[in-house]
Scaffold this motif. Structure first.
Motif, PDB file in Angstrom:
ATOM      1  N   HIS A 172       4.667  -8.041   0.259  1.00 49.60           N
ATOM      2  CA  HIS A 172       5.515  -7.014  -0.355  1.00 49.60           C
ATOM      3  C   HIS A 172       6.583  -6.450   0.586  1.00 49.60           C
ATOM      4  CE1 HIS A 172       2.822  -6.909  -3.828  1.00 49.60           C
ATOM      5  NE2 HIS A 172       1.820  -6.911  -2.959  1.00 49.60           N
ATOM      6  N   ILE A 173       6.498  -6.709   1.874  1.00 46.36           N
ATOM      7  CA  ILE A 173       7.495  -6.190   2.815  1.00 46.36           C
ATOM      8  C   ILE A 173       8.557  -7.259   3.011  1.00 46.36           C
ATOM      9  CG2 ILE A 173       7.918  -5.258   5.115  1.00 46.36           C
ATOM     10  CD1 ILE A 173       4.956  -4.503   5.257  1.00 46.36           C
ATOM     11  N   PRO A 174       9.802  -7.005   2.613  1.00 48.07           N
ATOM     12  CA  PRO A 174      10.848  -8.030   2.717  1.00 48.07           C
ATOM     13  C   PRO A 174      11.471  -8.068   4.107  1.00 48.07           C
ATOM     14  CG  PRO A 174      11.747  -6.071   1.706  1.00 48.07           C
ATOM     15  CD  PRO A 174      10.279  -5.787   1.936  1.00 48.07           C
ATOM     16  N   VAL A 175      12.129  -9.176   4.398  1.00 45.60           N
ATOM     17  CA  VAL A 175      12.919  -9.245   5.627  1.00 45.60           C
ATOM     18  C   VAL A 175      14.153  -8.362   5.444  1.00 45.60           C
ATOM     19  CG1 VAL A 175      14.160 -11.292   4.824  1.00 45.60           C
ATOM     20  CG2 VAL A 175      14.052 -10.791   7.267  1.00 45.60           C
ATOM     21  N   GLY A 176      14.549  -7.681   6.503  1.00 46.86           N
ATOM     22  CA  GLY A 176      15.753  -6.854   6.451  1.00 46.86           C
ATOM     23  C   GLY A 176      16.992  -7.729   6.518  1.00 46.86           C
ATOM     24  N   SER A 177      17.714  -7.820   5.441  1.00 41.74           N
ATOM     25  CA  SER A 177      18.873  -8.711   5.375  1.00 41.74           C
ATOM     26  C   SER A 177      20.201  -7.964   5.455  1.00 41.74           C
ATOM     27  CB  SER A 177      18.832  -9.528   4.077  1.00 41.74           C
ATOM     28  OG  SER A 177      18.743  -8.680   2.947  1.00 41.74           O
ATOM     29  N   PRO A 182      22.099  -4.309   7.670  1.00 43.27           N
ATOM     30  CA  PRO A 182      21.882  -3.378   8.785  1.00 43.27           C
ATOM     31  C   PRO A 182      21.217  -2.067   8.400  1.00 43.27           C
ATOM     32  CG  PRO A 182      24.102  -4.288   8.866  1.00 43.27           C
ATOM     33  CD  PRO A 182      23.510  -4.706   7.558  1.00 43.27           C
ATOM     34  N   THR A 183      21.358  -1.648   7.140  1.00 38.16           N
ATOM     35  CA  THR A 183      20.759  -0.378   6.724  1.00 38.16           C
ATOM     36  C   THR A 183      19.631  -0.573   5.710  1.00 38.16           C
ATOM     37  OG1 THR A 183      22.495  -0.099   5.053  1.00 38.16           O
ATOM     38  CG2 THR A 183      22.846   0.953   7.194  1.00 38.16           C
ATOM     39  N   ALA A 184      19.120  -1.779   5.601  1.00 44.95           N
ATOM     40  CA  ALA A 184      17.969  -2.006   4.726  1.00 44.95           C
ATOM     41  C   ALA A 184      16.766  -1.235   5.264  1.00 44.95           C
ATOM     42  CB  ALA A 184      17.649  -3.494   4.635  1.00 44.95           C
ATOM     43  N   THR A 185      15.924  -0.737   4.375  1.00 45.95           N
ATOM     44  CA  THR A 185      14.727   0.004   4.777  1.00 45.95           C
ATOM     45  C   THR A 185      13.502  -0.569   4.077  1.00 45.95           C
ATOM     46  OG1 THR A 185      15.028   1.658   3.021  1.00 45.95           O
ATOM     47  CG2 THR A 185      16.053   2.122   5.159  1.00 45.95           C
ATOM     48  N   GLY A 186      12.333  -0.142   4.541  1.00 46.93           N
ATOM     49  CA  GLY A 186      11.095  -0.660   3.997  1.00 46.93           C
ATOM     50  C   GLY A 186      10.918  -2.136   4.274  1.00 46.93           C
ATOM     51  N   CYS A 187      11.485  -2.619   5.379  1.00 44.89           N
ATOM     52  CA  CYS A 187      11.591  -4.039   5.651  1.00 44.89           C
ATOM     53  C   CYS A 187      11.147  -4.345   7.089  1.00 44.89           C
ATOM     54  CB  CYS A 187      13.029  -4.501   5.445  1.00 44.89           C
ATOM     55  SG  CYS A 187      14.207  -3.621   6.520  1.00 44.89           S
ATOM     56  N   PHE A 188      11.300  -5.623   7.476  1.00 41.16           N
ATOM     57  CA  PHE A 188      11.031  -6.001   8.862  1.00 41.16           C
ATOM     58  C   PHE A 188      12.166  -6.878   9.377  1.00 41.16           C
ATOM     59  CE2 PHE A 188       9.436  -9.685   6.590  1.00 41.16           C
ATOM     60  CZ  PHE A 188       9.717 -10.759   7.427  1.00 41.16           C
ATOM     61  N   VAL A 189      12.353  -6.866  10.691  1.00 40.25           N
ATOM     62  CA  VAL A 189      13.299  -7.756  11.362  1.00 40.25           C
ATOM     63  C   VAL A 189      12.602  -8.332  12.590  1.00 40.25           C
ATOM     64  CG1 VAL A 189      15.328  -6.483  10.556  1.00 40.25           C
ATOM     65  CG2 VAL A 189      14.288  -5.881  12.761  1.00 40.25           C
ATOM     66  N   GLY A 190      13.145  -9.416  13.113  1.00 34.30           N
ATOM     67  CA  GLY A 190      12.569 -10.001  14.314  1.00 34.30           C
ATOM     68  C   GLY A 190      13.387 -11.184  14.791  1.00 34.30           C
ATOM     69  N   TRP A 191      13.233 -11.523  16.067  1.00 38.05           N
ATOM     70  CA  TRP A 191      13.912 -12.677  16.649  1.00 38.05           C
ATOM     71  C   TRP A 191      13.184 -13.111  17.916  1.00 38.05           C
ATOM     72  CZ3 TRP A 191      15.992  -7.752  16.536  1.00 38.05           C
ATOM     73  CH2 TRP A 191      16.141  -7.104  17.769  1.00 38.05           C
ATOM     74  N   ARG A 192      13.467 -14.341  18.309  1.00 39.55           N
ATOM     75  CA  ARG A 192      12.998 -14.891  19.587  1.00 39.55           C
ATOM     76  C   ARG A 192      14.212 -15.480  20.298  1.00 39.55           C
ATOM     77  NH1 ARG A 192       8.508 -18.967  17.495  1.00 39.55           N
ATOM     78  NH2 ARG A 192       9.998 -19.076  15.768  1.00 39.55           N
ATOM     79  N   LYS A 225       0.847  -1.195   0.000  1.00 41.70           N
ATOM     80  CA  LYS A 225       0.000   0.000   0.000  1.00 41.70           C
ATOM     81  C   LYS A 225       0.890   1.255   0.000  1.00 41.70           C
ATOM     82  CE  LYS A 225      -3.801  -2.433   2.256  1.00 41.70           C
ATOM     83  NZ  LYS A 225      -3.206  -3.783   2.136  1.00 41.70           N
ATOM     84  N   PRO A 226       0.323   2.422  -0.340  1.00 42.52           N
ATOM     85  CA  PRO A 226       1.154   3.639  -0.415  1.00 42.52           C
ATOM     86  C   PRO A 226       1.947   3.923   0.859  1.00 42.52           C
ATOM     87  CG  PRO A 226      -0.973   4.037  -1.443  1.00 42.52           C
ATOM     88  CD  PRO A 226      -1.065   2.674  -0.813  1.00 42.52           C
ATOM     89  N   LEU A 227       1.405   3.601   2.028  1.00 45.25           N
ATOM     90  CA  LEU A 227       2.087   3.920   3.281  1.00 45.25           C
ATOM     91  C   LEU A 227       3.395   3.153   3.432  1.00 45.25           C
ATOM     92  CD1 LEU A 227       1.548   5.790   5.706  1.00 45.25           C
ATOM     93  CD2 LEU A 227       0.542   3.835   6.896  1.00 45.25           C
ATOM     94  N   GLN A 228       3.569   2.081   2.678  1.00 43.00           N
ATOM     95  CA  GLN A 228       4.827   1.339   2.752  1.00 43.00           C
ATOM     96  C   GLN A 228       6.011   2.222   2.370  1.00 43.00           C
ATOM     97  OE1 GLN A 228       4.734  -2.537   0.888  1.00 43.00           O
ATOM     98  NE2 GLN A 228       6.955  -2.767   0.945  1.00 43.00           N
ATOM     99  N   GLN A 229       5.773   3.260   1.574  1.00 39.21           N
ATOM    100  CA  GLN A 229       6.846   4.173   1.181  1.00 39.21           C
ATOM    101  C   GLN A 229       7.397   4.950   2.374  1.00 39.21           C
ATOM    102  OE1 GLN A 229       8.106   4.058  -1.939  1.00 39.21           O
ATOM    103  NE2 GLN A 229       6.617   2.392  -2.160  1.00 39.21           N
ATOM    104  N   GLN A 230       6.627   5.045   3.456  1.00 41.00           N
ATOM    105  CA  GLN A 230       7.087   5.758   4.658  1.00 41.00           C
ATOM    106  C   GLN A 230       7.699   4.819   5.695  1.00 41.00           C
ATOM    107  OE1 GLN A 230       3.167   8.501   4.500  1.00 41.00           O
ATOM    108  NE2 GLN A 230       4.324   8.760   6.407  1.00 41.00           N
TER     109      GLN A 230
END
Length: 364
Positions: A237-242, A244-254, A214-219
């Protein structure tokens, strides 16, 4: 490992199913009704953190007194479960042999928190807002709504209609808070979505509804989706951040102590995403403590180069080794869920700045 009950030897999996049925029977009857007001997010009382009022999310550890801080982006932080009654989170996550007593204690608890419950709000503020949301305040404004979170018992019976109703009510509040933030505070600024545990479950839903394709992904600078299972195909459409400076992405851990092999995680069959916060990549190589920026063990005490970590290749959970003094205090606790942020506090703080720098450079 087995449990002998009523003349039968039960495997761990069978024991888990038995306890699940027992919990469903207990939790789906005689629960107190949901109470409390519907939040009005035009009122600051319904925000645990906001740039328009002083709150624990503003807190700066003493060792960062001279830090240069900016507010070049916004963080929308969704806090974890703080509505757990009189229980201890670590005992619930790392139980002994008698979960039935725990289930009995939860039986009559309302499914969702009352936002006038000062004890729940105090627990939210003194833990999640102080120790988690504050990590972002070096580079961004912090917004964290109070919401009618589901009681922790909902996670024991998460597929039941009662639990789903509780989760939907909680998400409805978060959605309303985010819509209010967009309409009245964002003004086109870069956005970070951050969360932990129950908050991450809701954050995933929020990202799908408002950002994914969606358009908000640009922010979107980055989504820090910590302390919850993230299946591989969670977003279209949202990629994993692979990086350290990737943007428009997500990261996570347990986080788990090295060697842990939790039964529920094993049932995922490796269908999970994990990013190592020491490298901010999905590489499974073991990373030494020399790359660790610092754990926040008490709010004014940071311990750098104390945590080594690696992504366990089969389960995609984050295995960590702890410094001796911390390990002695934690003991046999395998699940380090409550420490997901604390263990990598300075690593997160540095990474937030780096990603915002990268995002703004791309906008020029």
């Amino acid at each position: 490992m087995s449990l002998v009950l009523a003349g039968y030897s039960l495997s761990v999996a069978q024991r888990g199913r038995l306890l699940q049925r027992y919990a469903e029977q207990r939790f789906t009857r005689d629960a107190a009704p949901n109470t409390g007001p519907v939040p009005d997010y035009s009122k600051l009382t319904y925000w645990a953190a906001s740039p328009d009022k002083p709150d624990p999310g503003d807190s700066i550890p003493l060792f960062l007194k001279g830090e240069q801080r900016t507010s070049r982006a916004d963080v929308f932080f969704i806090h974890p479960t703080s509505y757990i009654g009189d229980g201890d989170e670590n005992e619930i996550l790392n139980p002994g042999s008698n979960r039935r007593d725990l289930f009995e204690a939860m039986q009559h608890t309302a499914w969702n928190a009352d936002l006038t419950d000062t004890a729940v709000n105090r627990r939210t503020d003194s833990r999640a807002i102080l120790y988690q949301a504050s990590v972002f305040n070096g580079s961004a404004r912090v917004f964290a709504p109070r919401y009618r979170q589901a009681n922790i018992k909902a996670f024991f019976v998460r597929d039941s209609p009662s639990a789903q109703k509780a989760f939907d009510l909680a998400y409805g509040d978060i959605k309303a808070a985010f819509a209010y933030y967009l309409a009245h505070a964002n003004q086109g600024r870069p956005i970070i979505i951050a969360s932990h545990s129950q908050g991450t479950m809701h954050a995933i839903r929020l990202l799908r509804e408002f950002f994914d394709g969606k358009p908000l992904q640009q922010q979107l600078v980055c989504a820090y989706l910590i302390g919850y299972h993230i299946p591989v195909n969670t977003f279209a459409h949202i990629p994993v951040g692979s990086a350290p400076t990737a943007t428009g992405c997500f990261v996570g851990w347990r986080s788990y102590q090295k060697g842990a092999n939790p039964r529920l995680v094993a049932q995922e069959n490796g269908n999970s995403v994990c990013v190592n916060p020491l490298t901010w990549t999905t590489a499974t190589d073991w990373v030494s403590r020399e790359q660790h920026a610092g754990a926040l063990l008490r709010f004014n005490l940071v311990v750098p180069q104390s945590i080594s970590a690696g992504i366990e290749p089969a389960s995609k959970i984050l295995w960590v080794t702890l410094p001796d003094k911390v390990g002695e205090r934690i003991g046999k606790m395998e699940n380090l869920h409550t420490l997901d942020y604390n263990l990598f506090w300075m690593d997160i703080r540095h990474n937030v700045k780096a990603r915002i720098d990268a995002y703004l450079a791309q906008q020029r």
